[in-house]
Design an enzyme around this catalytic site. Structure first.
Site, mmCIF file in Angstrom:
data_model
loop_
_atom_site.group_PDB
_atom_site.id
_atom_site.type_symbol
_atom_site.label_atom_id
_atom_site.label_comp_id
_atom_site.label_asym_id
_atom_site.label_seq_id
_atom_site.Cartn_x
_atom_site.Cartn_y
_atom_site.Cartn_z
ATOM 1 N N ASN A 16 0.952 -1.218 -0.223
ATOM 2 C CA ASN A 16 -0.024 -0.134 0.010
ATOM 3 C C ASN A 16 0.917 1.331 -0.004
ATOM 4 O OD1 ASN A 16 -1.489 2.145 0.904
ATOM 5 N ND2 ASN A 16 -2.941 0.705 1.640
ATOM 6 N N HIS A 60 1.349 5.871 1.783
ATOM 7 C CA HIS A 60 1.903 7.039 2.810
ATOM 8 C C HIS A 60 3.066 7.747 1.774
ATOM 9 C CE1 HIS A 60 0.129 6.230 6.367
ATOM 10 N NE2 HIS A 60 0.411 4.470 6.353
ATOM 11 N N HIS A 101 -5.356 3.836 -1.974
ATOM 12 C CA HIS A 101 -6.833 4.019 -1.572
ATOM 13 C C HIS A 101 -7.023 5.754 -2.092
ATOM 14 C CE1 HIS A 101 -9.505 4.617 2.089
ATOM 15 N NE2 HIS A 101 -10.281 4.709 1.045
ATOM 16 N N ARG A 146 -9.218 8.312 -1.361
ATOM 17 C CA ARG A 146 -10.120 8.822 -0.327
ATOM 18 C C ARG A 146 -11.115 10.006 -1.178
ATOM 19 N NH1 ARG A 146 -8.864 6.931 4.857
ATOM 20 N NH2 ARG A 146 -10.609 8.103 5.540
ATOM 21 N N ARG A 163 -6.826 13.138 0.244
ATOM 22 C CA ARG A 163 -5.723 13.527 1.396
ATOM 23 C C ARG A 163 -4.622 13.124 0.916
ATOM 24 N NH1 ARG A 163 -7.211 10.123 6.772
ATOM 25 N NH2 ARG A 163 -9.207 11.246 6.473
ATOM 26 N N GLU A 173 -8.228 0.924 -3.232
ATOM 27 C CA GLU A 173 -9.528 0.851 -2.317
ATOM 28 C C GLU A 173 -10.186 2.062 -2.436
ATOM 29 O OE1 GLU A 173 -7.078 0.991 1.276
ATOM 30 O OE2 GLU A 173 -6.278 -0.897 0.921
ATOM 31 N N THR A 203 -8.204 3.493 7.715
ATOM 32 C CA THR A 203 -9.647 2.700 7.733
ATOM 33 C C THR A 203 -9.645 2.002 9.112
ATOM 34 O OG1 THR A 203 -9.122 2.517 5.496
ATOM 35 C CG2 THR A 203 -11.101 1.264 6.353
ATOM 36 N N GLU A 211 -11.384 -9.018 2.184
ATOM 37 C CA GLU A 211 -10.280 -8.591 2.961
ATOM 38 C C GLU A 211 -10.466 -8.700 4.284
ATOM 39 O OE1 GLU A 211 -7.744 -5.270 1.536
ATOM 40 O OE2 GLU A 211 -6.633 -5.379 3.424
ATOM 41 N N HIS A 228 -4.035 -4.629 7.432
ATOM 42 C CA HIS A 228 -4.233 -3.579 8.296
ATOM 43 C C HIS A 228 -3.214 -3.889 9.579
ATOM 44 C CE1 HIS A 228 -5.681 0.164 10.345
ATOM 45 N NE2 HIS A 228 -6.003 0.362 8.970
HETATM 46 N N1 PXP Z 1 -5.993 -2.772 3.773
HETATM 47 C C1 PXP Z 1 -6.838 -1.805 3.850
HETATM 48 C C2 PXP Z 1 -8.293 -1.998 3.305
HETATM 49 C C3 PXP Z 1 -6.644 -0.572 4.266
HETATM 50 O O1 PXP Z 1 -7.258 0.518 4.317
HETATM 51 C C4 PXP Z 1 -5.120 -0.275 4.637
HETATM 52 C C5 PXP Z 1 -4.669 0.924 5.070
HETATM 53 O O2 PXP Z 1 -4.585 1.763 4.317
HETATM 54 C C6 PXP Z 1 -4.322 -1.509 4.549
HETATM 55 C C7 PXP Z 1 -4.726 -2.764 4.206
HETATM 56 C C8 PXP Z 1 -2.739 -1.335 4.833
HETATM 57 O O3 PXP Z 1 -2.735 -1.127 6.540
HETATM 58 P P1 PXP Z 1 -1.199 -0.673 6.929
HETATM 59 O O4 PXP Z 1 -0.980 0.538 6.401
HETATM 60 O O5 PXP Z 1 -1.423 -0.513 8.605
HETATM 61 O O6 PXP Z 1 -0.077 -1.769 6.782
#
Ligand code: PXP
Length: 245
Positions: free
Chosen positions: A15, A18, A51, A53, A57, A78, A109, A159, A197
């Site tokens: 993901n 960040h 993602h 949003r 953001r 996402e 999330t 998921e 997550h």
């Molecule tokens: N899966 C989903 C659906 C998420 O919303 C996120 C966070 O954006 C992640 C996985 C990844 O989570 P993390 O950044 O805590 O590894």
């Protein structure tokens, strides 16, 4: 906690939100999430997750367009049920679209989708993503009723939200047992199982050992480590540009 070895091939999706979060801290053009995705793929990622949003953001529409054009693995977008976001995602036709709940004030999330009552926007979102050819996954808590509801909605994949496990894994086995049981049940009723997550280098192994899970989505921990492991190289490069005393 017992940690059994990984017994199955599991896809790792990175993901990259960040990277865009850091860029948006300065509203500039670095770091570039698309470059981050390229490097992640070169390092062995099986796919890239981003993602979009409603408030844009971190990831912007243009980031997604560029990711769609350039990545060589698979793109998992996402999204919540916002119609504007949905229009863009349908136009881009990613390999996979994961529907997540979204609240403006949340930092990330915070829970799975609430499937306990009918939601016409969710139905429309699933139908439109199906029509666009995306594989639809629903981000849900590891709860039997939620899994059954996902199955009834006709999606091929879920998921599982690993946030509860990520917050409590040091305290005992309950949350990992819940993930194991949920994964087994979902697989048994024919759903593909993904998870993510809050997974880190310290807590990922028991989740990665669940044979029914075929894909993990990990962002924050990997990008945190990337920033620190890249520090020497980054400081060295700047040091060479500046006369030393
Ligand atoms: N899966 C989903 C659906 C998420 O919303 C996120 C966070 O954006 C992640 C996985 C990844 O989570 P993390 O950044 O805590 O590894």
């Amino acid at each position: 906690m017992t940690v059994s070895p990984v017994s199955n091939a599991m896809r790792l999706y990175i993901n990259i939100d960040h990277v865009a979060t850091l860029r948006e801290a300065r509203k500039t053009d670095e770091p570039d999430p698309v470059e981050g995705a390229r490097l992640a793929e070169r390092a062995g990622a099986d796919g890239i997750t981003a993602h979009l949003r409603e408030d844009r953001r971190h990831i912007h529409d243009r980031d997604l367009e560029r990711l769609r054009e350039t990545i060589t693995t698979r793109l998992n977008i996402e999204l919540a049920t916002d119609p504007g976001v949905l229009d863009l995602v349908c136009r881009l036709q990613p390999y996979q679209a994961t529907i997540v709940p979204e609240r403006r004030e949340e930092i990330t999330t915070e829970g799975g989708l609430d499937l306990s009552r009918e939601d016409p926007r969710l139905r429309t979102t699933i139908d439109r993503l199906n029509a666009a050819g995306a594989r639809v996954s629903l981000f849900i808590d590891p709860d039997r009723r939620a899994i059954e509801a996902a199955k009834e909605l006709g999606v091929p994949a879920i998921e599982l939200h690993t946030g509860r496990y990520a917050h409590t894994w040091r305290a005992g086995e309950h949350a990992i047992d819940q993930l194991r049981e949920a994964s087994r049940f979902a697989r048994k009723i024919g759903l593909a199982v993904q998870a993510g997550h809050g997974l880190t280098y310290l807590n990922v192994s028991p989740v990665a050992a669940i044979p029914e899970i075929e894909e993990l989505n990990i962002g924050h921990s990997i990008l945190s480590r990337a920033m620190l492991t890249g520090m020497s190289e980054a400081v060295g490069a700047m040091r060479r540009l500046i006369p030393a005393g």
